[in-house]
Write a protein that holds these residues in place. Structure first.
Motif, short mmCIF file in Angstrom:
data_model
loop_
_atom_site.label_atom_id
_atom_site.label_comp_id
_atom_site.label_asym_id
_atom_site.label_seq_id
_atom_site.Cartn_x
_atom_site.Cartn_y
_atom_site.Cartn_z
N ASP A 138 0.91 -1.26 0.01
CA ASP A 138 0.19 0.15 0.01
C ASP A 138 1.06 1.09 -0.06
OD1 ASP A 138 -3.20 0.78 1.19
OD2 ASP A 138 -1.57 2.13 1.62
N VAL A 139 0.46 2.33 -0.74
CA VAL A 139 1.53 3.35 -0.75
C VAL A 139 1.23 4.27 0.14
CG1 VAL A 139 1.73 5.66 -2.15
CG2 VAL A 139 1.19 3.38 -3.41
N HIS B 6 0.59 7.18 2.99
CA HIS B 6 0.13 8.72 3.19
C HIS B 6 -0.78 8.91 1.59
CE1 HIS B 6 1.05 8.95 7.02
NE2 HIS B 6 2.25 8.80 6.94
N PHE B 7 -1.10 8.24 0.82
CA PHE B 7 -1.46 8.39 -0.36
C PHE B 7 -2.66 9.47 -0.52
CE2 PHE B 7 -2.66 7.18 -4.89
CZ PHE B 7 -1.63 7.58 -5.51
N LYS B 8 -3.67 9.46 0.23
CA LYS B 8 -4.50 10.52 0.29
C LYS B 8 -3.92 11.96 0.25
CE LYS B 8 -8.81 11.64 2.41
NZ LYS B 8 -8.97 12.62 1.83
N ASN C 90 -2.39 12.74 -2.99
CA ASN C 90 -3.18 13.08 -3.98
C ASN C 90 -3.69 14.53 -3.53
OD1 ASN C 90 -3.89 11.19 -5.92
ND2 ASN C 90 -4.91 9.97 -4.49
N HIS D 251 -4.68 14.54 -8.62
CA HIS D 251 -5.20 13.17 -8.87
C HIS D 251 -4.09 12.46 -10.14
CE1 HIS D 251 -7.82 9.60 -9.01
NE2 HIS D 251 -7.94 10.02 -7.85
N ASP E 47 -1.88 9.49 -10.10
CA ASP E 47 -1.96 8.44 -11.12
C ASP E 47 -0.54 8.02 -11.61
OD1 ASP E 47 -4.56 8.09 -10.77
OD2 ASP E 47 -5.16 9.01 -12.79
N ARG F 31 -2.65 -5.35 -9.44
CA ARG F 31 -3.43 -4.17 -8.73
C ARG F 31 -4.61 -4.84 -7.99
NH1 ARG F 31 -5.75 1.47 -10.91
NH2 ARG F 31 -5.61 2.30 -8.77
N LYS G 297 2.00 -0.57 8.80
CA LYS G 297 1.75 0.84 8.66
C LYS G 297 1.69 1.55 10.16
CE LYS G 297 -0.11 1.57 4.56
NZ LYS G 297 0.11 2.82 3.81
N ARG H 138 5.23 2.82 8.82
CA ARG H 138 5.28 2.77 7.47
C ARG H 138 6.71 2.47 6.86
NH1 ARG H 138 1.54 6.03 9.04
NH2 ARG H 138 -0.76 5.63 8.26
N1 LIG Z 1 -4.58 9.24 -8.14
C1 LIG Z 1 -5.30 8.26 -7.60
N2 LIG Z 1 -5.70 7.89 -6.13
C2 LIG Z 1 -6.37 6.82 -5.99
C3 LIG Z 1 -6.57 5.67 -6.73
N3 LIG Z 1 -7.33 4.85 -6.20
C4 LIG Z 1 -7.36 5.33 -4.85
N4 LIG Z 1 -6.70 6.27 -4.89
C5 LIG Z 1 -6.80 7.18 -3.43
O1 LIG Z 1 -5.97 6.58 -2.73
C6 LIG Z 1 -6.22 7.32 -1.34
C7 LIG Z 1 -6.09 5.89 -0.24
O2 LIG Z 1 -6.15 6.88 1.00
P1 LIG Z 1 -6.31 5.85 2.39
O3 LIG Z 1 -6.90 4.53 2.21
O4 LIG Z 1 -7.08 6.94 3.10
O5 LIG Z 1 -4.90 5.83 2.70
P2 LIG Z 1 -3.35 6.63 2.63
O6 LIG Z 1 -3.84 7.81 2.46
O7 LIG Z 1 -2.59 5.70 1.64
O8 LIG Z 1 -2.84 6.34 4.29
P3 LIG Z 1 -1.90 5.11 4.86
O9 LIG Z 1 -2.46 3.97 3.77
O10 LIG Z 1 -2.56 5.07 6.08
O11 LIG Z 1 -0.67 5.61 4.76
C8 LIG Z 1 -7.44 7.95 -1.50
O12 LIG Z 1 -7.32 9.15 -1.06
C9 LIG Z 1 -8.01 7.49 -2.76
O13 LIG Z 1 -8.49 8.52 -3.53
C10 LIG Z 1 -6.25 6.14 -8.28
O14 LIG Z 1 -6.49 5.25 -9.11
N5 LIG Z 1 -5.39 7.12 -8.64
#
Ligand SMILES: Nc1nc2c(ncn2[C@@H]2O[C@H](COP(=O)(O)OP(=O)(O)OP(=O)(O)O)[C@@H](O)[C@H]2O)c(=O)[nH]1
Length: 419
Positions: free
Chosen positions: A277-278, A280-282, A285, A290, A294, A315, A410, A414
């Motif tokens: 899992d990436v 802090h991806f939220k 973004n 976005h 991507d 994926r 996590k 992380r």
């Molecule tokens: N750009 C992009 N964002 C995506 C995609 N699929 C999911 N996301 C985003 O990935 C994020 C996942 O966030 P969370 O599950 O809250 O977790 P996180 O921010 O990665 O934090 P941790 O997992 O706790 O490190 C969300 O903001 C989704 O909108 C995609 O195909 N493209």
């Protein structure tokens, strides 16, 4: 090892570019090898052999129309018309002028059309674009009828003029036709290798079939076999394309969840699964948008593809990925997963001007500048790993354990691999 698994292993060992061409070229080879056998068939089979090219082209057209694949539907129509023209040209039923005109139309228009449908964007079939493309084919048909019925020998002589050095000429073909086929093959192969799309690869192979047809008009059963192979290759391309759509993730081009489920069902008793899992991806973004998110997912996918230890990445969904290590224990894959984690953490992704991060906002995604002063960002990933054992006997249980391990990674801060 069974024959089918040996073939599968060989196929998987090819580079993506070779793998793309392996199936259509394999079909073409099969057709080529069957020509001697087909030419020795008793005369009762001739009508079937004669109609095979048209049936194959119509099969491809029908399948493409059912799947709303305009490019392939029109390629199928032009292949059917080409088959009709070339088989009439060599049937000895017409005057030398008509035969020459039909053969020239085939050798000039078929490569042109197959290239055009390779280059054009897919815009479906039952709409204004479909009508325009049909009009284009109608226009060519009208031009051929005009030349044939008007007995325009001047036109035929003009397009038949030699201009190539003798070394580049092909027996039985005009120089214009040689140039048309050469240009078509270069463009189509270039597109297929760049876009890595099976439909481009099948259009390229169908054009090779069309060229071999023109070069082998005097050989018994050869034109019919190559033409039929062209139609079947287009039809097979459509089936593979549909499979790809269903099983491949569009963004990362990794196999998608459906393919993972199938893989999990096929696993033996010894395997290890990793959930990734990436981090802090939220926030990433939110900060970069976005589109940059991507790009990061594509980058992560690219690194996962290079994982060692026989791991196959998928994926899972969103920003989560799964790696399946079939026949491996946890200890055998840990170093490979550490290497992937490190590679991703060390990779600095350059940002274009439009992607520049807002420097005022504090953030957890690491930022910097590369040697040329451009903004760059990088991300980290967390990984959870679990293997099948006496307690975890089903892929679902192992996946759940890997997910729990990911949660621990996590929690522990992380950017790490947890078991
Ligand atoms: N750009 C992009 N964002 C995506 C995609 N699929 C999911 N996301 C985003 O990935 C994020 C996942 O966030 P969370 O599950 O809250 O977790 P996180 O921010 O990665 O934090 P941790 O997992 O706790 O490190 C969300 O903001 C989704 O909108 C995609 O195909 N493209």
């Amino acid at each position: 090892m069974s024959t089918s698994s040996t073939i599968q292993a060989l196929f998987n060992g090819l580079t993506p570019r070779l793998r793309l061409l392996a199936v259509p070229i394999g079909l073409l080879l099969l057709a080529h090898l069957s020509i001697d056998w087909l030419s020795a068939l008793p005369p009762a089979w001739y009508p079937l052999l004669d109609t095979a090219p048209m049936l194959a082209a119509l099969l491809a057209t029908g399948l493409a129309a059912a799947m709303h694949q305009g490019r392939l539907a029109f390629a199928g129509i032009t292949l059917a018309m080409g088959a009709l023209a070339v088989l009439e040209a060599i049937s000895l039923a017409h005057s030398p002028f008509v035969s020459a005109a039909l053969f020239s139309a085939y050798t000039l228009l078929l490569p042109l059309n197959l290239t055009l449908f390779c280059l054009l964007r897919e815009r479906g079939l039952y709409n204004v674009h479909g009508v325009t493309r049909l009009g284009w084919i109608g226009l060519q048909l009208a031009a051929v009828v005009l030349v044939v019925h008007g007995e325009r020998t001047d036109w035929l002589l003009w397009i038949s003029q030699p201009f190539l050095p003798a070394l580049l000429q092909l027996p039985g073909m005009t120089d214009a036709a040689v140039v048309a086929f050469a240009a078509a093959l270069v463009i189509q192969l270039g597109l297929a290798l760049r876009r890595l799309e099976i439909l481009d690869a099948t259009l390229f192979t169908a054009t090779v079939c069309a060229l071999l047809t023109a070069m082998r008009v005097g050989f018994p059963a050869a034109p019919e076999t190559y033409l039929a192979a062209g139609g079947l290759i287009l039809a097979m391309g459509l089936v593979l394309h549909t499979h790809q759509i269903a099983y491949r993730d569009d963004l990362t081009r990794l196999p998608a969840r459906r393919a993972l489920n199938q893989k999990l069902d096929s696993l033996g008793r010894r395997y290890t699964l990793a959930m990734l899992d990436v981090d802090h991806f939220k926030q990433f973004n939110d900060r970069h948008g976005h589109d940059v998110g991507d790009q990061v997912l594509r980058l992560v996918a690219g690194q996962l593809r290079r994982v060692g230890g026989g791991g196959k990445p998928y994926r899972y969904g969103g920003e989560e990925f799964t790696i399946v290590f079939s026949g491996r224990d946890r200890e055998q894959v840990m170093d490979h997963l550490e290497a992937v984690r490190e590679n991703i953490a060390d990779y600095r992704m350059k940002l274009r001007a439009a992607d520049r991060p807002n420097r005022k906002k504090a953030g957890k995604a690491r930022r910097g500048r590369d040697a040329r002063g451009r903004d760059s960002v990088s991300v980290t990933i967390s990984i959870g790993v679990a293997s099948a054992n006496e307690a975890l006997t089903t892929p679902e249980a192992v996946l759940k354990a890997a997910d729990q391990a990911l949660y621990r990674a996590k929690k522990a801060g992380r950017n790490r691999v947890a078991t």
